[in-house]
Design an enzyme around this catalytic site. Structure first.
Site, short mmCIF file in Angstrom:
data_model
loop_
_atom_site.label_atom_id
_atom_site.label_comp_id
_atom_site.label_asym_id
_atom_site.label_seq_id
_atom_site.Cartn_x
_atom_site.Cartn_y
_atom_site.Cartn_z
N ASN A 34 1.09 -0.90 0.23
CA ASN A 34 0.09 0.21 -0.17
C ASN A 34 0.96 1.50 -0.55
OD1 ASN A 34 1.01 0.38 2.83
ND2 ASN A 34 -0.92 0.47 4.03
N ALA A 73 4.28 -7.82 4.39
CA ALA A 73 3.88 -6.15 4.75
C ALA A 73 3.55 -6.31 6.64
CB ALA A 73 2.78 -6.23 3.65
N ALA A 74 3.77 -4.93 6.65
CA ALA A 74 2.98 -5.25 8.04
C ALA A 74 4.05 -3.73 8.24
CB ALA A 74 3.98 -5.57 9.03
N TYR A 139 4.26 -3.53 19.26
CA TYR A 139 4.92 -4.27 17.60
C TYR A 139 4.43 -6.21 17.86
CZ TYR A 139 7.93 -5.62 13.94
OH TYR A 139 8.44 -6.58 13.24
N ASN A 168 18.14 -8.97 13.12
CA ASN A 168 18.30 -7.28 12.71
C ASN A 168 18.86 -7.53 11.09
OD1 ASN A 168 18.06 -6.55 15.65
ND2 ASN A 168 18.27 -4.47 14.34
N GLY A 268 11.35 0.18 25.52
CA GLY A 268 10.63 -0.59 24.48
C GLY A 268 11.67 -1.58 23.65
N GLU A 269 12.99 -1.58 23.91
CA GLU A 269 14.21 -1.88 22.87
C GLU A 269 14.53 -3.07 23.94
OE1 GLU A 269 16.70 0.61 20.82
OE2 GLU A 269 15.04 0.86 19.30
N1 LIG Z 1 13.71 -5.36 8.97
C1 LIG Z 1 14.45 -5.86 9.68
O1 LIG Z 1 15.61 -5.95 10.72
C2 LIG Z 1 13.24 -7.23 10.63
C3 LIG Z 1 13.13 -8.18 11.95
C4 LIG Z 1 11.90 -8.62 12.48
C5 LIG Z 1 10.78 -8.55 11.44
N2 LIG Z 1 10.39 -8.52 9.87
C6 LIG Z 1 10.05 -8.67 9.39
O2 LIG Z 1 9.73 -8.50 7.81
C7 LIG Z 1 8.70 -7.92 7.22
C8 LIG Z 1 9.53 -6.83 6.47
O3 LIG Z 1 10.05 -5.87 6.72
P1 LIG Z 1 11.07 -4.52 6.08
O4 LIG Z 1 12.25 -3.93 7.06
O5 LIG Z 1 11.18 -5.18 4.85
O6 LIG Z 1 9.95 -3.46 6.57
P2 LIG Z 1 9.96 -2.38 5.72
O7 LIG Z 1 8.60 -1.12 6.15
O8 LIG Z 1 10.55 -2.00 5.20
O9 LIG Z 1 8.08 -2.63 4.49
C9 LIG Z 1 7.28 -3.29 4.73
C10 LIG Z 1 6.33 -2.59 4.19
O10 LIG Z 1 4.71 -3.42 3.78
C11 LIG Z 1 3.95 -2.48 3.12
N3 LIG Z 1 3.36 -2.19 4.59
C12 LIG Z 1 2.34 -1.86 5.43
N4 LIG Z 1 1.47 -2.36 5.89
C13 LIG Z 1 0.89 -2.80 4.20
C14 LIG Z 1 -0.55 -2.89 4.89
N5 LIG Z 1 -1.78 -2.82 5.11
N6 LIG Z 1 -0.64 -3.18 3.64
C15 LIG Z 1 -0.21 -3.98 2.31
N7 LIG Z 1 1.29 -2.96 2.42
C16 LIG Z 1 1.51 -3.04 3.88
C17 LIG Z 1 4.69 -1.20 3.53
O11 LIG Z 1 3.96 -0.30 2.64
C18 LIG Z 1 5.99 -1.82 3.48
O12 LIG Z 1 6.70 -1.48 2.24
C19 LIG Z 1 7.73 -7.35 8.09
O13 LIG Z 1 6.29 -8.48 8.33
C20 LIG Z 1 8.44 -7.40 9.45
O14 LIG Z 1 8.10 -7.05 10.88
C21 LIG Z 1 12.66 -7.33 9.39
#
Ligand SMILES: NC(=O)c1ccc[n+]([C@@H]2O[C@H](COP(=O)([O-])OP(=O)(O)OC[C@H]3O[C@@H](n4cnc5c(N)ncnc54)[C@H](O)[C@@H]3O)[C@@H](O)[C@H]2O)c1
Length: 316
Positions: A34, A73-74, A139, A168, A268-269
């Site tokens: 989105n 997505a999250a 979260y 991470n 919260g970290e």
């Molecule tokens: N990057 C990390 O270190 C890390 C660590 C643990 C878990 N994660 C998980 O990995 C996944 C990806 O993380 P990331 O770092 O790429 O984050 P990011 O924010 O770069 O990517 C998430 C994407 O989801 C999209 N999004 C959010 N809500 C949405 C919705 N309701 N509908 C459609 N799209 C939506 C955002 O626009 C974004 O492009 C997430 O689920 C996150 O919880 C990431």
């Protein structure tokens, strides 16, 4: 016929890297995002992109003919989730449920869910195994809600679902636009701009960092290997570094002479994250990218793509 893989969150950091990897490996990629945090610039031109929300009923038709789904997505900014818990639960729990329903109706062969090491927030055994979790923050609790539905759908409907608990993740396209960007991007951008980097608290918090290409190796394994079905895996490097050590490693490469500024700690970290990756290794996967190499690749990306954007110079 090349198989079609659907990636949610495809315009974000991990999703955009994953889409490139899948395309390069010969899959077709359909992507949903989105654009609430992700950007069009992250998108590979070969992705069949749909700007849509994962909670919308209309996305169900996009699952026709799909072989595998990566649900990434999250809403994942910790402070935003704290400020807006209903929004976090809506995106991360109801959004995940909608993806699972769509995948079930379309008889998708495999679903991979992006879970988080934040599930271990209240656990103080290091390295941390997959067995015990204690999500505390909004979260973490909301991602746990999504993971719980993955387990439920796996049991109820015999769906092939794998839950990956990323630690991470770092590398190109990391989201540097956030108010508090992830530590590596934040340091590199400030230091390349000639500004002192900010360290929150003592800088002694330790994080298990994993390079995004190593995560993608695991993604491909999870997609294709039935040994991963109905299981949870840590995706980390199995070593950790303090924030102060990350500053030193970056400074060794950039040689700026800029000393960090100290700011009050962020609430919260967790103090420490460290993955036990023996389950993941038992499948034949192992992290390959050393932290120095990963930082060097991240610096190169930020120099070429981010600094120019920030300075208003057209991108390379
Ligand atoms: N990057 C990390 O270190 C890390 C660590 C643990 C878990 N994660 C998980 O990995 C996944 C990806 O993380 P990331 O770092 O790429 O984050 P990011 O924010 O770069 O990517 C998430 C994407 O989801 C999209 N999004 C959010 N809500 C949405 C919705 N309701 N509908 C459609 N799209 C939506 C955002 O626009 C974004 O492009 C997430 O689920 C996150 O919880 C990431």
């Amino acid at each position: 016929m090349r198989r079609c893989i659907l990636v949610t969150g495809v315009a974000g950091f991990v999703g955009s890297n994953l889409a490139k990897k899948l395309l390069d490996d010969g899959y077709r990629v359909r992507g949903i995002d989105n654009l609430s945090a992700g950007t069009r610039e992250n998108l590979d031109a070969r992705v069949d992109f749909h700007q849509a929300d994962i909670r919308d009923a209309e996305i169900h038709s996009l699952f026709d003919g799909v072989d595998g789904v990566f649900h990434l997505a999250a809403k994942n900014c910790l402070s935003e989730c704290l400020k807006d818990p209903l929004g976090a639960a809506s995106a991360n729990v109801l959004g995940t449920l909608n993806i699972l329903e769509a995948a079930r109706n379309a008889k998708v062969r495999k679903v991979v869910y992006a879970d988080t090491s934040a599930e271990y927030e209240g656990i103080t055994e290091f390295p941390t195994k997959e067995g015990k979790i204690r999500p505390i923050g909004v979260y973490a609790a909301s991602k746990h809600g999504g993971a719980t539905f993955c387990d439920s759908y796996s049991q109820l409907y015999n769906m092939n679902i794998t839950v990956l608990r990323y630690f991470n993740v770092y590398g190109p396209a990391q989201d540097w636009r956030r108010v508090v960007p992830p530590v590596m991007s934040a340091f590199i951008i400030r230091m390349l701009s000639g500004e002192r980097p900010t360290i929150y608290g003592t800088g002694e918090k330790r994080r298990d960092f994993i390079y995004v290409d190593d995560v993608n190796d695991f993604h491909l394994l999870a997609l294709e290997d039935p040994r991963t079905d109905s299981r949870v895996f840590n995706v980390g490097s199995g070593v950790n570094f303090s924030v102060n050590e990350i500053y030193e490693l970056i400074e060794q490469q950039l040689e700026t002479g800029l000393q960090p500024i100290s700011h009050p700690d962020l609430p919260g970290e967790a103090q420490i994250t460290l993955a036990d990756i023996s389950e993941s290794r038992s499948l034949g996967w192992r992290p390959k990218v050393d932290i120095r190499e990963g930082l060097s690749l991240s610096i190169q990306y930020i120099r070429e793509r981010v600094m120019n954007e920030r300075l208003g110079i057209p991108k390379l």
